[in-house]
Design a protein around this motif. Structure first.
Motif, PDB file in Angstrom:
ATOM      1  N   THR A  47       0.981  -1.341   0.117  1.00  0.00           N
ATOM      2  CA  THR A  47      -0.174  -0.059   0.052  1.00  0.00           C
ATOM      3  C   THR A  47       0.825   1.461   0.096  1.00  0.00           C
ATOM      4  O   THR A  47       1.831   1.578   0.771  1.00  0.00           O
ATOM      5  N   ASN A  48       0.411   1.970  -1.018  1.00  0.00           N
ATOM      6  CA  ASN A  48       1.170   3.580  -0.907  1.00  0.00           C
ATOM      7  C   ASN A  48       2.830   3.289  -1.172  1.00  0.00           C
ATOM      8  O   ASN A  48       3.607   4.109  -0.584  1.00  0.00           O
ATOM      9  N   ARG A  51       7.487   5.350  -6.311  1.00  0.00           N
ATOM     10  CA  ARG A  51       7.419   4.957  -7.560  1.00  0.00           C
ATOM     11  C   ARG A  51       8.845   4.077  -7.794  1.00  0.00           C
ATOM     12  O   ARG A  51       8.957   3.362  -8.521  1.00  0.00           O
ATOM     13  N   ILE A  54       8.351   0.352  -6.893  1.00  0.00           N
ATOM     14  CA  ILE A  54       7.713  -0.379  -7.922  1.00  0.00           C
ATOM     15  C   ILE A  54       8.484  -0.660  -9.347  1.00  0.00           C
ATOM     16  O   ILE A  54       8.259  -1.669  -9.745  1.00  0.00           O
ATOM     17  N   ARG A  58       9.424  -4.102 -11.111  1.00  0.00           N
ATOM     18  CA  ARG A  58       8.791  -4.176 -12.572  1.00  0.00           C
ATOM     19  C   ARG A  58       8.925  -5.492 -13.591  1.00  0.00           C
ATOM     20  O   ARG A  58       8.232  -5.811 -14.244  1.00  0.00           O
ATOM     21  N   ARG A  86       1.460  -4.995 -11.190  1.00  0.00           N
ATOM     22  CA  ARG A  86       0.537  -3.962 -11.563  1.00  0.00           C
ATOM     23  C   ARG A  86       0.137  -3.099 -10.399  1.00  0.00           C
ATOM     24  O   ARG A  86       0.468  -3.349  -9.050  1.00  0.00           O
ATOM     25  N   SER A  87      -0.139  -1.664 -10.618  1.00  0.00           N
ATOM     26  CA  SER A  87      -0.302  -0.587  -9.822  1.00  0.00           C
ATOM     27  C   SER A  87      -1.783   0.011 -10.043  1.00  0.00           C
ATOM     28  O   SER A  87      -2.164  -0.042 -11.212  1.00  0.00           O
ATOM     29  N   ARG A  89      -5.191   2.265  -7.687  1.00  0.00           N
ATOM     30  CA  ARG A  89      -5.654   3.171  -6.718  1.00  0.00           C
ATOM     31  C   ARG A  89      -6.629   2.158  -5.839  1.00  0.00           C
ATOM     32  O   ARG A  89      -7.354   1.472  -6.538  1.00  0.00           O
ATOM     33  N   THR A  95      -2.994   4.036  -2.885  1.00  0.00           N
ATOM     34  CA  THR A  95      -2.577   3.533  -4.211  1.00  0.00           C
ATOM     35  C   THR A  95      -1.758   2.048  -3.703  1.00  0.00           C
ATOM     36  O   THR A  95      -1.817   1.732  -2.459  1.00  0.00           O
ATOM     37  N   TYR A  96      -1.513   1.114  -4.934  1.00  0.00           N
ATOM     38  CA  TYR A  96      -1.281  -0.016  -4.278  1.00  0.00           C
ATOM     39  C   TYR A  96      -0.444  -0.748  -5.401  1.00  0.00           C
ATOM     40  O   TYR A  96      -0.443  -0.159  -6.608  1.00  0.00           O
ATOM     41  N   CYS A  97       0.526  -1.392  -5.046  1.00  0.00           N
ATOM     42  CA  CYS A  97       1.316  -2.177  -6.016  1.00  0.00           C
ATOM     43  C   CYS A  97       0.939  -3.704  -5.810  1.00  0.00           C
ATOM     44  O   CYS A  97       1.292  -4.412  -4.549  1.00  0.00           O
ATOM     45  N   HIS A  98       0.335  -4.401  -6.708  1.00  0.00           N
ATOM     46  CA  HIS A  98       0.125  -5.895  -6.734  1.00  0.00           C
ATOM     47  C   HIS A  98       1.340  -6.817  -7.350  1.00  0.00           C
ATOM     48  O   HIS A  98       1.403  -6.369  -8.638  1.00  0.00           O
TER      49      HIS A  98
END
Length: 316
Positions: A47-48, A51, A54, A58, A86-87, A89, A95-98
Motif C-alpha cells: 500500500t502506497n 515509484r 515499483i 517491475r 501492476r499498480s 488505486r 495506491t497499491y502495487c500488486h
C-alpha cells in the motif's frame, strides 16, 4: 514454536536477494500451496509504495522471496518468480502495487527430458531425469521418498515434458510431486515429510476448532512458516468438529464418504498430512494466519484427492 508475538517479515527480490524497503508500508499477502504439481502462487499487495519501489520489481520473472514469523524467528513462506506487477488505486487516497508470483511455472511448463535409460533402471532413475530437466530452471532436489527397488527389464526412452514423466512415475508408485520454494519433492500418499510433526493446539497457536469436511480436516492457526504441503501435523482427535450429513444427498454421495472411516475418518492417533496450505497476512490488520486442509497421515483421502486420481489402498 516459540512465542508468537511481535510480527516480523521481509520481502526480497532479484537474484542478489536485495530486500525491498517496506518500512512503514502496509503489506498484505496470500499464498496457495498444494502437494500436487499445480504451481504455488503468491499475491502480495504493497500500500502506497513509492515509484522507485515499483520500478525495482517491475521486471517480469525476477525472483521474489517472502519470509515471515515473529521476532527473530522467521522463515520463507514463498520463493518463486514474479509473473505480473501492476499498480493502481484502492481509493481516492491510497495506491497499491500488486505482485503476483508463482513457484514453479516455468520448470513445469518448459522442462523437457530427452534421455535413454538402460535395462535395470528404477523409478528413482526416472525421477532423477526429470529433476535434471528442472535444474536448468534453478530447481534443486528436496525430499524424494523411497519408491521401491523394482528394476525394469528393458530400456526406457524419456522423451517429452518432465512433468509428464513425474506424473507417470507417481501414478505407478502411489505418490505425488510438487515444487516448494525451489525444491522438488516426491511423497508417497501414505508418507509425510521427515521434518517431524507440528503440534497444533490452543497453546501452540491453533485458532478456533478444526472441522471435518468432505475435502479433509480444515484447521487454522497463527502464521507458521514451518507448515508446508506434506508436513505432518498432530491434532487432538477430540477437538475436531465432525461434519454433518446433508439430508438432500442420496445414495453414495458425500454422506457415504463421511461415514467411511477409511476415507474421511478422524485419525485416532491425531496425526495428519497437510495437503493444502494457505498463509495469509496483513502487517496492519488482524490477519496473520495459516490455514491447512489435511487428511490422516496413514493414508486418509478426501474428495479433492479422489478428483485427481489419488486413492487409498483401503478403498481400492
Amino acid at each position: 514454536m516459540g512465542e508468537q508475538y511481535a510480527r516480523n517479515w521481509k520481502v526480497a527480490v532479484g537474484g542478489g536477494g536485495k530486500e525491498l524497503d517496506t518500512a512503514g508500508l502496509r503489506i498484505r499477502f496470500a499464498t496457495q500451496q498444494q502437494d500436487s504439481s499445480t504451481p504455488h502462487v503468491l499475491n502480495l499487495f504493497i500500500t502506497n509504495p513509492s515509484r522507485a519501489t515499483i520500478e525495482v520489481i517491475r521486471e517480469e520473472y525476477k525472483k521474489i522471496t517472502l519470509s515471515a514469523g515473529y521476532n527473530s524467528d522467521i522463515g520463507a513462506l514463498f520463493s518463486g518468480e514474479i509473473i505480473q506487477v501492476r499498480s493502481g488505486r484502492e481509493n481516492v487516497i491510497d495506491t497499491y502495487c500488486h505482485i503476483m508470483a508463482t513457484a514453479s511455472e516455468r520448470p513445469r511448463n518448459f522442462g523437457v527430458v530427452n534421455k535413454a535409460l538402460a535395462a535395470g533402471h528404477t523409478y528413482r532413475d526416472r525421477i532423477d531425469v526429470a529433476a535434471k530437466a528442472f535444474a536448468e530452471f534453478g530447481i534443486t532436489v528436496g525430499h524424494i521418498d523411497d519408491l521401491g527397488n523394482k528394476k525394469f527389464p528393458r530400456n526406457f526412452i524419456c522423451f517429452g515434458m518432465a512433468k509428464d514423466l513425474l506424473r507417470e512415475v507417481c501414478e505407478a508408485t502411489g505418490a505425488s510431486w510438487h515444487i516448494h520454494n525451489g525444491k522438488l519433492n516426491v511423497l508417497k500418499n501414505k508418507n509425510t515429510l521427515p521434518d517431524g510433526a507440528v503440534v497444533l493446539n490452543s497453546d501452540t497457536g491453533m485458532v478456533g476448532l478444526p472441522e471435518q469436511t468432505i475435502q479433509g480436516v480444515i484447521v487454522r492457526c497463527l502464521l507458521n512458516y514451518r507448515i508446508r504441503p506434506g508436513t505432518k501435523l498432530q491434532i487432538n482427535e477430540s477437538s475436531i468438529q465432525r461434519a454433518a450429513f446433508n439430508p438432500s444427498v442420496q445414495g453414495a454421495g458425500s454422506n457415504e464418504l463421511l461415514k467411511d472411516n477409511n476415507i474421511l475418518g478422524v485419525a485416532a492417533d491425531g496425526f495428519y498430512k497437510a495437503l493444502l496450505v494457505e498463509h495469509n497476512g496483513d502487517t496492519r490488520g488482524p490477519n496473520w494466519y495459516t490455514e491447512i486442509v489435511c487428511v490422516k497421515a496413514d493414508g486418509g483421502s478426501s474428495l479433492a484427492l479422489y478428483n485427481r486420481g489419488i486413492r487409498t489402498e483401503e478403498r481400492d
